[in-house]
Design a protein around this motif. Structure first.
Motif, PDB file in Angstrom:
ATOM      1  N   LEU A  50      -2.011   8.338  -2.169  1.00  0.00           N
ATOM      2  CA  LEU A  50      -1.307   7.637  -1.096  1.00  0.00           C
ATOM      3  C   LEU A  50      -1.253   8.452   0.191  1.00  0.00           C
ATOM      4  O   LEU A  50      -1.200   7.895   1.289  1.00  0.00           O
ATOM      5  CB  LEU A  50       0.116   7.301  -1.552  1.00  0.00           C
ATOM      6  CG  LEU A  50       0.223   6.219  -2.641  1.00  0.00           C
ATOM      7  CD1 LEU A  50       1.629   6.173  -3.210  1.00  0.00           C
ATOM      8  CD2 LEU A  50      -0.169   4.853  -2.077  1.00  0.00           C
ATOM      9  N   GLN A  83       7.391   1.852  -2.336  1.00  0.00           N
ATOM     10  CA  GLN A  83       6.343   1.573  -1.347  1.00  0.00           C
ATOM     11  C   GLN A  83       6.915   1.595   0.067  1.00  0.00           C
ATOM     12  O   GLN A  83       6.244   2.035   1.008  1.00  0.00           O
ATOM     13  CB  GLN A  83       5.699   0.217  -1.620  1.00  0.00           C
ATOM     14  CG  GLN A  83       4.536  -0.119  -0.694  1.00  0.00           C
ATOM     15  CD  GLN A  83       3.428   0.917  -0.720  1.00  0.00           C
ATOM     16  OE1 GLN A  83       2.967   1.319  -1.795  1.00  0.00           O
ATOM     17  NE2 GLN A  83       2.985   1.372   0.455  1.00  0.00           N
ATOM     18  N   SER A 120      -1.402   4.203  -8.534  1.00  0.00           N
ATOM     19  CA  SER A 120      -1.793   5.212  -7.549  1.00  0.00           C
ATOM     20  C   SER A 120      -1.047   6.511  -7.839  1.00  0.00           C
ATOM     21  O   SER A 120      -0.511   6.725  -8.911  1.00  0.00           O
ATOM     22  CB  SER A 120      -1.504   4.705  -6.131  1.00  0.00           C
ATOM     23  OG  SER A 120      -2.093   5.563  -5.165  1.00  0.00           O
ATOM     24  N   VAL A 159       6.868   5.104   1.099  1.00  0.00           N
ATOM     25  CA  VAL A 159       5.518   5.492   1.514  1.00  0.00           C
ATOM     26  C   VAL A 159       5.294   5.126   2.972  1.00  0.00           C
ATOM     27  O   VAL A 159       4.808   5.936   3.779  1.00  0.00           O
ATOM     28  CB  VAL A 159       4.449   4.819   0.620  1.00  0.00           C
ATOM     29  CG1 VAL A 159       3.043   5.104   1.163  1.00  0.00           C
ATOM     30  CG2 VAL A 159       4.565   5.304  -0.822  1.00  0.00           C
ATOM     31  N   GLN A 217       2.025  14.267   1.054  1.00  0.00           N
ATOM     32  CA  GLN A 217       1.907  14.339  -0.413  1.00  0.00           C
ATOM     33  C   GLN A 217       3.138  15.007  -1.019  1.00  0.00           C
ATOM     34  O   GLN A 217       3.661  14.561  -2.051  1.00  0.00           O
ATOM     35  CB  GLN A 217       0.629  15.108  -0.777  1.00  0.00           C
ATOM     36  CG  GLN A 217       0.268  15.079  -2.257  1.00  0.00           C
ATOM     37  CD  GLN A 217       0.971  16.152  -3.058  1.00  0.00           C
ATOM     38  OE1 GLN A 217       1.414  17.156  -2.507  1.00  0.00           O
ATOM     39  NE2 GLN A 217       1.077  15.948  -4.363  1.00  0.00           N
ATOM     40  N   ARG A 277       4.685   7.719   6.133  1.00  0.00           N
ATOM     41  CA  ARG A 277       3.505   7.585   7.002  1.00  0.00           C
ATOM     42  C   ARG A 277       3.889   7.407   8.460  1.00  0.00           C
ATOM     43  O   ARG A 277       3.115   7.739   9.366  1.00  0.00           O
ATOM     44  CB  ARG A 277       2.663   6.401   6.531  1.00  0.00           C
ATOM     45  CG  ARG A 277       1.911   6.653   5.225  1.00  0.00           C
ATOM     46  CD  ARG A 277       1.230   5.391   4.734  1.00  0.00           C
ATOM     47  NE  ARG A 277       0.402   5.643   3.552  1.00  0.00           N
ATOM     48  CZ  ARG A 277      -0.135   4.681   2.806  1.00  0.00           C
ATOM     49  NH1 ARG A 277       0.080   3.400   3.116  1.00  0.00           N
ATOM     50  NH2 ARG A 277      -0.873   4.997   1.754  1.00  0.00           N
ATOM     51  N   TRP A 281       4.591   4.053  -8.187  1.00  0.00           N
ATOM     52  CA  TRP A 281       3.336   3.410  -7.773  1.00  0.00           C
ATOM     53  C   TRP A 281       2.375   3.437  -8.978  1.00  0.00           C
ATOM     54  O   TRP A 281       1.592   4.377  -9.125  1.00  0.00           O
ATOM     55  CB  TRP A 281       2.722   4.102  -6.549  1.00  0.00           C
ATOM     56  CG  TRP A 281       3.157   5.526  -6.363  1.00  0.00           C
ATOM     57  CD1 TRP A 281       2.699   6.613  -7.015  1.00  0.00           C
ATOM     58  CD2 TRP A 281       4.171   5.998  -5.472  1.00  0.00           C
ATOM     59  NE1 TRP A 281       3.345   7.748  -6.601  1.00  0.00           N
ATOM     60  CE2 TRP A 281       4.251   7.400  -5.640  1.00  0.00           C
ATOM     61  CE3 TRP A 281       5.015   5.374  -4.547  1.00  0.00           C
ATOM     62  CZ2 TRP A 281       5.149   8.187  -4.928  1.00  0.00           C
ATOM     63  CZ3 TRP A 281       5.903   6.168  -3.839  1.00  0.00           C
ATOM     64  CH2 TRP A 281       5.970   7.540  -4.027  1.00  0.00           C
TER      65      TRP A 281
END
Length: 622
Positions: A194, A137, A189, A140, A162, A144, A186
């Motif tokens: 995501l 996470q 998900s 992630v 992605q 981002r 994840w």
């Protein structure tokens, strides 16, 4: 250089797989190149830090430097070893035979794997066995936070995000049955979710605007028309016996020789004209066939044919399609595309001669990899050299094609960022507009698409079926757009079908039958045949009971506001004809009858006829 028999290669690869599964130190052949008599030349071994990938895994327009996996990019020896395990399994489908990767896709996955491992290294994580959902996470959040370019505030595109996150899933999938395995990054998900990507998205590739494409096509066509003259100059130059020994004086000799032949712009401008001719041929082929960039690069000289069906000549262009592993494929096309291929073939003749010589030399010294590469691109019409001083012959790369097409666009001062992949969707859009009778520019080059698409495909089943599917999708989108416009409560309509459409608008229960209006339009459009008559939309799917141009009275005809300019023009034309004295009784009656038809339709479409008559009278008074 090491050569092995195919049987030895397969046996060693099997041993390598077993070694990987048992957790030992893997050693063995990873990639090879087939040469002759069942022999393979070894390109890479598992223990190498750079894995050379076979040329036939790639489209011809991928540069050589991108045909390898460089594990030396990964600093940590342990993570480098784990990356090799992941990529070997991904390459050869050890975990999932249906998901083995090849070519540029493999390179893309490797690059994203390197980004992930580089991030792990920065956290001092030494093995994938230490990866947890919490750590995943954090990655992630890191992805981002990345920006598309240094100094910009724009985040990475969702598709790029992605791909970065999918690398983590790839590691989980390929390591989960080993001591290095870790929990799903994840559990509730996915990389797609995501990244904020929708599973069903509308095409993001833009359609090239008609005015942009028209300017480009006209210019490219004008270049094609002068191909004979330019190539005759080139052949004469190649036969010229130069007297000078140094390059500068040789260039002057060539310039003077061209001037004697009628080319007065100089040698540099002449070489530029040849490049422009080549790029124009590429553009003409992309525009009129719908092929992809790598399929364009795979075209070989003389790989086309034509045949006559029911008095009409049809042309088919051949190439190799690598995206869906379709292999040798063909595309129906107009004659101008074949002419462009022939010109490209003639342009490539000098480079083909050089390639033949280089191939002979590579074979003689046993350089099987170079011989295989040259043999793979032999006879391609997009042969080029990497730069003017290079002796290496290749086909034009995808990036170079993008650059050259944009240079054409900029030269014509067109405000558009042009890319090769735009031509495929633009082509499908043009086919749809032609079949609906609404294609103005390039109409003659699309006339063969007037036939039913099923019949066209039946002509030659080696054609690109995926392109037909794309055309069908574009047709469905256009049809839904037209019918959805009819069903808008404020859309003015006329024609014999208009009462039925208005009745459907007023049925509240119709909307309640479907989840939403979009689903209703989709369901209704599936039931309606649609074509254009020029003055209306026709829904008659049986070809009989046609009103013979009286679409405003036919129960199958619907006239919407998009037809208003035509009916207005027809009305003004009839008003002018009314002033002619020698039309005869029958001619005058036809004019009056047509005026009444136009007035009725224009009233239905919201035009104030009395005001229009007053404006006409004012113009006539002037």
């Amino acid at each position: 250089m090491t050569a092995v028999l195919k049987s030895e290669l397969l046996a060693e690869r099997l041993r390598l797989r077993k070694k990987i599964q048992s957790g030992g130190a893997p050693q063995g052949i990873v990639t090879s190149l087939a040469i002759q008599k069942g022999e393979h030349y070894v390109l890479s071994r598992y223990e190498d830090d750079v894995w050379i990938l076979p040329d036939d895994w790639f489209s011809a327009n991928v540069v050589v430097s991108q045909r390898k996996l460089d594990f030396a990019r990964i600093q940590s020896p342990a993570l480098r070893s784990e990356a090799k395990l992941v990529m070997f399994r991904q390459m050869w489908g050890v975990t999932d035979a249906s998901s083995s990767l090849r070519g540029s896709t493999l390179g893309l996955h490797f690059n994203n794997l390197c980004y992930w491992i580089e991030w792990l290294t920065g956290l001092r994580t030494v093995t994938h066995a230490d990866v947890t959902p919490l750590l995943a996470q954090r990655y992630v959040d890191h992805v981002r936070s990345l920006k598309s370019r240094i100094g910009e505030k724009k985040s990475l595109a969702p598709a790029t995000q992605q791909q970065r996150l999918a690398a983590v899933e790839m590691c989980w999938k390929n390591l989960r049955d080993t001591p290095l395995g870790f929990d799903h990054p994840w559990p509730d998900s996915s990389a797609t979710a995501l990244a904020g990507l929708k599973t069903h998205r509308k095409p993001s590739t833009p359609i090239i605007p008609e005015e942009i494409l028209a300017a480009l096509f006209q210019y490219a066509e004008s270049q094609l028309e002068r191909a004979g003259e330019l190539l005759d100059h080139r052949d004469a130059l190649n036969r010229l016996a130069l007297k000078s020994m140094n390059r500068t004086d040789q260039a002057k000799e060539k310039g003077q020789f061209l001037a004697m032949r009628g080319w007065s712009d100089g040698l540099q401008a002449y070489h530029k004209a040849l490049l422009t001719l080549r790029d124009s041929c590429f553009l003409l082929i992309l525009t009129t066939t719908g092929i992809r960039a790598h399929e364009l690069a795979n075209i070989k000289r003389d790989n086309w044919f034509s045949e006559v069906r029911e008095g009409e000549r049809f042309y088919f262009l051949g190439s190799r399609s690598d995206k869906t592993y379709a292999g040798e494929t063909q595309w129906i096309c107009p004659e101008i595309a074949i002419t462009a291929v022939q010109v490209l073939g003639r342009l490539a003749e000098p480079l083909q001669e050089e390639l033949d010589q280089a191939l002979e030399q590579a074979t003689a010294i046993g350089n099987y990899r170079e011989a295989g590469r040259l043999n793979g691109i032999s006879s391609h019409v997009s042969l080029c050299k990497i730069n003017q001083r290079s002796a290496i012959i290749n086909v034009l790369s995808g990036n170079a094609l993008i650059l050259r097409l944009q240079m054409l666009t900029d030269y014509l001062s067109l405000d558009w960022k042009l890319a090769p992949h735009q031509f495929r969707r633009t082509f499908a859009n043009h086919v749809v507009h032609h079949k609906l009778g609404d294609l103005r520019y390039l109409r003659d080059h699309f006339k063969h698409w007037s036939l039913d698409m099923a019949a066209l495909y039946a002509f030659n089943e080696a054609q690109d079926l995926e392109l037909f599917d794309e055309i069908y999708r574009a047709f469905d989108e256009k049809r839904q757009s037209i019918i959805g416009h009819w069903l808008e409560p404020d859309t003015v309509i006329s024609g014999g079908m208009a009462p039925y459409v208005r009745e459907m608008r007023s049925r509240n229960e119709t909307v309640r039958t479907y989840k939403n209006r979009k689903e209703m339009i989709h369901a209704i459009s599936e039931l309606i045949y649609l074509r254009s008559t020029g003055i209306a939309w026709c829904t008659n799917d049986i070809g009989v009971d046609c009103a013979g141009g009286q679409c405003e009275e036919c129960e199958h005809g619907c006239i919407d506001d998009t037809h208003k300019p035509f009916w207005r023009g027809l009305y003004l034309q009839q008003i002018e004809l009314r002033q002619i004295d020698d039309c005869g009784v029958a001619g005058s009656e036809t004019v009056e009858r047509t005026i009444r038809r136009c007035e009725q339709v224009l009233r239905d479409l919201g035009v104030n006829i009395e005001e229009l008559k007053e404006r006409i009278a004012d113009v006539e008074a002037v």
